[in-house]
Design a protein around this motif. Structure first.
Motif, PDB file in Angstrom:
ATOM      1  N   SER A  78       0.855  -1.184   0.000  1.00 34.92           N
ATOM      2  CA  SER A  78       0.000   0.000   0.000  1.00 34.92           C
ATOM      3  C   SER A  78       0.900   1.246   0.000  1.00 34.92           C
ATOM      4  O   SER A  78       1.830   1.334   0.804  1.00 34.92           O
ATOM      5  CB  SER A  78      -0.892  -0.045   1.240  1.00 34.92           C
ATOM      6  N   THR A  79       0.622   2.170  -0.928  1.00 38.61           N
ATOM      7  CA  THR A  79       1.559   3.259  -1.236  1.00 38.61           C
ATOM      8  C   THR A  79       2.089   3.998   0.001  1.00 38.61           C
ATOM      9  O   THR A  79       3.293   4.137   0.178  1.00 38.61           O
ATOM     10  CB  THR A  79       0.887   4.280  -2.178  1.00 38.61           C
ATOM     11  N   PHE A  80       1.187   4.467   0.859  1.00 35.52           N
ATOM     12  CA  PHE A  80       1.629   5.293   1.990  1.00 35.52           C
ATOM     13  C   PHE A  80       2.278   4.457   3.105  1.00 35.52           C
ATOM     14  O   PHE A  80       2.911   5.010   3.997  1.00 35.52           O
ATOM     15  CB  PHE A  80       0.471   6.115   2.556  1.00 35.52           C
ATOM     16  N   ASP A  81       2.120   3.131   3.047  1.00 30.66           N
ATOM     17  CA  ASP A  81       2.768   2.280   4.059  1.00 30.66           C
ATOM     18  C   ASP A  81       4.287   2.371   3.942  1.00 30.66           C
ATOM     19  O   ASP A  81       5.003   2.130   4.918  1.00 30.66           O
ATOM     20  CB  ASP A  81       2.302   0.824   3.930  1.00 30.66           C
ATOM     21  N   LYS A  82       4.771   2.731   2.740  1.00 28.82           N
ATOM     22  CA  LYS A  82       6.221   2.939   2.580  1.00 28.82           C
ATOM     23  C   LYS A  82       6.671   4.105   3.466  1.00 28.82           C
ATOM     24  O   LYS A  82       7.771   4.089   4.004  1.00 28.82           O
ATOM     25  CB  LYS A  82       6.560   3.244   1.120  1.00 28.82           C
ATOM     26  N   ASN A  83       5.817   5.104   3.591  1.00 32.14           N
ATOM     27  CA  ASN A  83       6.134   6.225   4.479  1.00 32.14           C
ATOM     28  C   ASN A  83       6.152   5.768   5.939  1.00 32.14           C
ATOM     29  O   ASN A  83       6.969   6.247   6.725  1.00 32.14           O
ATOM     30  CB  ASN A  83       5.115   7.360   4.311  1.00 32.14           C
ATOM     31  N   ALA A  84       5.258   4.833   6.274  1.00 31.07           N
ATOM     32  CA  ALA A  84       5.214   4.332   7.660  1.00 31.07           C
ATOM     33  C   ALA A  84       6.483   3.537   7.960  1.00 31.07           C
ATOM     34  O   ALA A  84       7.090   3.699   9.028  1.00 31.07           O
ATOM     35  CB  ALA A  84       3.961   3.476   7.867  1.00 31.07           C
ATOM     36  N   VAL A  85       6.918   2.698   7.000  1.00 32.74           N
ATOM     37  CA  VAL A  85       8.150   1.928   7.191  1.00 32.74           C
ATOM     38  C   VAL A  85       9.336   2.896   7.321  1.00 32.74           C
ATOM     39  O   VAL A  85      10.164   2.770   8.228  1.00 32.74           O
ATOM     40  CB  VAL A  85       8.388   0.953   6.004  1.00 32.74           C
ATOM     41  N   GLU A  86       9.388   3.863   6.415  1.00 33.80           N
ATOM     42  CA  GLU A  86      10.487   4.841   6.447  1.00 33.80           C
ATOM     43  C   GLU A  86      10.553   5.536   7.808  1.00 33.80           C
ATOM     44  O   GLU A  86      11.633   5.725   8.379  1.00 33.80           O
ATOM     45  CB  GLU A  86      10.295   5.874   5.326  1.00 33.80           C
ATOM     46  N   GLU A  87       9.397   5.923   8.326  1.00 35.50           N
ATOM     47  CA  GLU A  87       9.367   6.639   9.599  1.00 35.50           C
ATOM     48  C   GLU A  87       9.842   5.734  10.739  1.00 35.50           C
ATOM     49  O   GLU A  87      10.575   6.179  11.625  1.00 35.50           O
ATOM     50  CB  GLU A  87       7.948   7.160   9.878  1.00 35.50           C
ATOM     51  N   ALA A  88       9.458   4.467  10.702  1.00 34.66           N
ATOM     52  CA  ALA A  88       9.913   3.518  11.726  1.00 34.66           C
ATOM     53  C   ALA A  88      11.434   3.383  11.658  1.00 34.66           C
ATOM     54  O   ALA A  88      12.112   3.369  12.693  1.00 34.66           O
ATOM     55  CB  ALA A  88       9.240   2.160  11.521  1.00 34.66           C
ATOM     56  N   LEU A  89      11.970   3.316  10.435  1.00 36.51           N
ATOM     57  CA  LEU A  89      13.429   3.179  10.278  1.00 36.51           C
ATOM     58  C   LEU A  89      14.137   4.438  10.761  1.00 36.51           C
ATOM     59  O   LEU A  89      15.187   4.382  11.396  1.00 36.51           O
ATOM     60  CB  LEU A  89      13.783   2.916   8.808  1.00 36.51           C
ATOM     61  N   ARG A  90      13.551   5.572  10.462  1.00 41.47           N
ATOM     62  CA  ARG A  90      14.131   6.844  10.890  1.00 41.47           C
ATOM     63  C   ARG A  90      14.141   6.939  12.421  1.00 41.47           C
ATOM     64  O   ARG A  90      15.147   7.318  13.018  1.00 41.47           O
ATOM     65  CB  ARG A  90      13.321   8.005  10.300  1.00 41.47           C
TER      66      ARG A  90
END
Ligand SMILES: Cc1cc2nc3c(=O)[nH]c(=O)nc-3n(C[C@H](O)[C@H](O)[C@H](O)COP(=O)(O)OP(=O)(O)OC[C@H]3O[C@@H](n4cnc5c(N)ncnc54)[C@H](O)[C@@H]3O)c2cc1C
Ligand SMILES: Nc1ncnc2c1ncn2[C@@H]1O[C@H](COP(=O)(O)O)[C@@H](O)[C@H]1O
Lengths: 308, 255
Positions: free
Chosen positions: B34-46
């Protein structure tokens, strides 16, 4: 059948109330519009008003609103609760569904009911498909903003329910207005809409001027309001923004992804300007010009002001 | 610190075929994260790189959903958990119940991240339901998250305003797409992702069916549009004049 209506926004509450008329039987008392904390003057109702006393604020955090409605619903057992699909409204509806253990339909642009089940029509797959979804009563639905007209009549009766004190787990430190928009996109006959093809914020002025000359309004794609913050969020058109149906929709430097088209596909005439002849927006347009907006927009302004 | 991130294997709307009767062909339809889930993963990594610790990715779905989990691992998540379910027969509340149970079982976590809405159904329901079911503080539509000590400061992006909120941890949050720019995994990261641990949980055993009457789809029909598709040629001035003339004829310009 008893239907409850809630939105933190007075105007949207009036829209959801007209959706509620589609599912409450005409002979019954009609929908109850919920106010939390105290009576809001601005909200109307075809039925009565239900005032939930206890939480102090007229604009309670979504967690508090959900708990207040839950407490009242446990006691009064409405068949259905309709909530405006704003960002906070979606939280209220979802929390309520989880508390009551009932299903929740989302973003309905049309609701109906057969006495046993609630039905909703909504966009799925980025607006490529319209789905009819359903859930057995009692159930909840969020109603797409702008899908129903605002209902305006004085409530017949005002009922009060004391729900007691409720606290929020998150503390609001401050709230700042975003860039404020002055136009109402929903009533505009002409919409000039800006996309990522616009290189700088200042260049929006050129499009705003054209919109003004055409007695219209300026809209945009999601990246311009969200990622770039050049225009207010409610100026972005599409799945996550507003749905518009103007006489003329002029898409300028917009690629025309499904999610954007979902919000403007019911426009009477669509015209697009894009440097890429293969941009999908041309598939959703009546008239297309392949060209640089920085040349074509000034030319359109000249042609428009000197038209016969 | 431990971070959980929820990623959905969503139907890829760009690949979705419509059959001759106007119905979408959902059987065997292609999926993607799901497109915005990439933002969620990125934020978790950050957040992990600032705080150190572990990022665990969760997905509820069929066997295909492993692809999305693998993508989260390739981006940098440490471990994955897949909870088996047929997504077409699983409503938002059941999805949230499954995620809540899996998160509780493998927890505790300090921050649990979702996106504002999935790219195929855009319900925006699972994240607040998750907050409610776990009984944790919840911040939706976050565009900035700062974790300091035992608490978080968050900027929530609402329609007409930005709301700054503060909350204790653990916390559930949903992110909007403008919060960050998701990274692309490198080839090596994609290859290495197969070596990272993935735990499988049986959805039926994890949460019994029947906690509520689920919502379901009655029918689906593709949107159709009929447009004129007239391409106007010529120099900018010529094209502009022809366009204005056409729009006047259509009666859509003010007099
Ligand atoms: C769940 C979800 C929901 C979404 N909801 C929405 C929504 O509600 N609304 C929305 O708009 N988007 C939404 N999106 C995003 C959407 O998918 C697209 O990314 C977005 O619409 C692209 O915006 P754009 O067309 O302005 O930018 P781009 O796709 O980058 O397109 C820019 C266009 O400008 C053209 N261009 C460049 N320079 C010039 C020039 N000088 N003159 C003329 N043309 C030029 C390019 O050829 C290109 O076609 C959503 C996405 C998801 C995943
Ligand atoms: N099947 C799923 N598996 C994992 N996470 C999910 C699933 N469905 C929804 N989510 C999470 O919840 C968010 C919002 O989903 P939705 O409520 O479907 O719009 C998604 O962006 C994910 O972060």
């Amino acid at each position: 059948m008893s239907v409850w209506v809630y939105s933190e926004s007075e105007g949207i509450s009036d829209e959801v109330a007209s959706a509620a008329l589609d599912i409450s039987e005409p002979t019954s008392a009609g929908p109850s519009v919920i106010d939390i904390g105290q009576v809001r003057d601005g909200t109307h109702s075809a039925g009565d008003k239900l005032v939930l006393k206890g939480p102090p604020s007229t604009e309670p955090p979504p967690q508090v609103a959900a708990e207040a409605i839950f407490r009242a619903a446990k006691e009064l057992r409405p068949a259905s609760i309709l909530i405006g699909a704003t960002r906070n409204g979606r939280e209220v509806a979802s929390r309520l569904a989880a508390k009551l253990r009932v299903g929740c339909l989302s973003d309905a642009f049309k609701v109906s009911c057969d006495g046993q089940n609630l039905f909703a029509e909504r966009n799925v797959y980025a607006g490529k498909v319209v789905a009819m979804v359903t859930c057995p009563l009692p159930s909840i639905a969020t109603v797409k903003v702008g899908a129903y007209p605002r209902l305006g009549s004085t409530p017949k009766e005002t009922r009060e329910v004391d729900v007691g004190q409720i606290d929020s787990q998150v503390r609001v430190l401050r709230r700042e207005k975003k860039v404020v928009g002055s136009v109402d996109l929903k009533s505009a006959r002409v919409i000039v809409s800006a996309g990522r093809g616009v290189k700088k914020r200042e260049d929006l002025a050129m499009l705003a001027d054209l919109a003004k000359e055409m007695q219209g309004a300026l809209g945009c794609s999601r990246p311009l309001s969200s990622d770039l913050g050049w225009l207010p969020e409610e100026h972005h058109i599409g799945l996550t923004g507003v749905t518009v149906k103007p006489d003329l929709y002029l898409a300028v430097g917009i690629s025309g992804q499904l999610q954007h088209v979902a919000g403007m596909k019911d426009s009477k005439i669509v015209a697009a300007i894009n440097t890429d002849k293969d941009a999908p927006i041309f598939q959703a347009s009546d008239y297309g010009i392949v060209g640089d907006l920085y040349q074509v927009i000034p030319a359109i302004r000249r042609a428009f002001t000197s038209r016969g | 610190m431990r971070f959980a991130v929820c990623v959905k294997h969503a139907i890829d709307e760009t690949e979705l075929r419509i059959d001759s009767s106007g119905k979408p062909q959902l059987d065997g339809a292609a999926g993607k994260m799901s497109t915005f889930d990439k933002n969620a993963v990125e934020e978790a990594l950050r957040l992990r790189s600032a705080q150190s610790g572990e990022v665990v990715a969760f997905t509820v779905g069929g066997p295909d959903a492993r692809k999305t989990l693998k993508e989260a691992l390739a981006m940098g998540a440490d471990r994955g958990v897949i909870i088996s379910a047929d997504l077409l027969a699983t409503d938002t509340l059941r999805t949230a119940e499954l995620l809540a149970a899996a998160i509780t079982k493998t927890g505790p976590y300090d921050v649990i991240l979702c996106s504002e809405g999935s790219s195929d159904t855009y319900d925006g329901q699972v994240p607040p339901m998750l907050g409610e079911l776990l009984g944790l503080p919840y911040a939706g539509y976050s565009r900035k998250i700062e974790v300091v000590g035992g608490s978080a400061k968050i900027e929530r992006s609402l329609e007409d305003s930005v709301e700054a909120v503060e909350s204790s941890l653990p916390l559930v949050a949903s992110v909007v797409s403008e919060i960050n720019e998701p990274r692309y995994p490198t080839l090596i990261q994609i290859m290495q992702s197969s070596m990272k641990p993935v735990e499988e949980l049986n959805g039926e055993q994890l949460v019994q069916q029947g906690t509520h009457k689920q919502s379901s789809v009655v029918s689906m029909v593709a949107q159709t549009s009929s447009r004129k598709h007239v391409m106007i040629e010529g120099s900018p001035d010529e094209a502009a004049s022809k366009l204005v003339e056409a729009l006047v004829k259509e009666g859509v310009l003010p007099k």
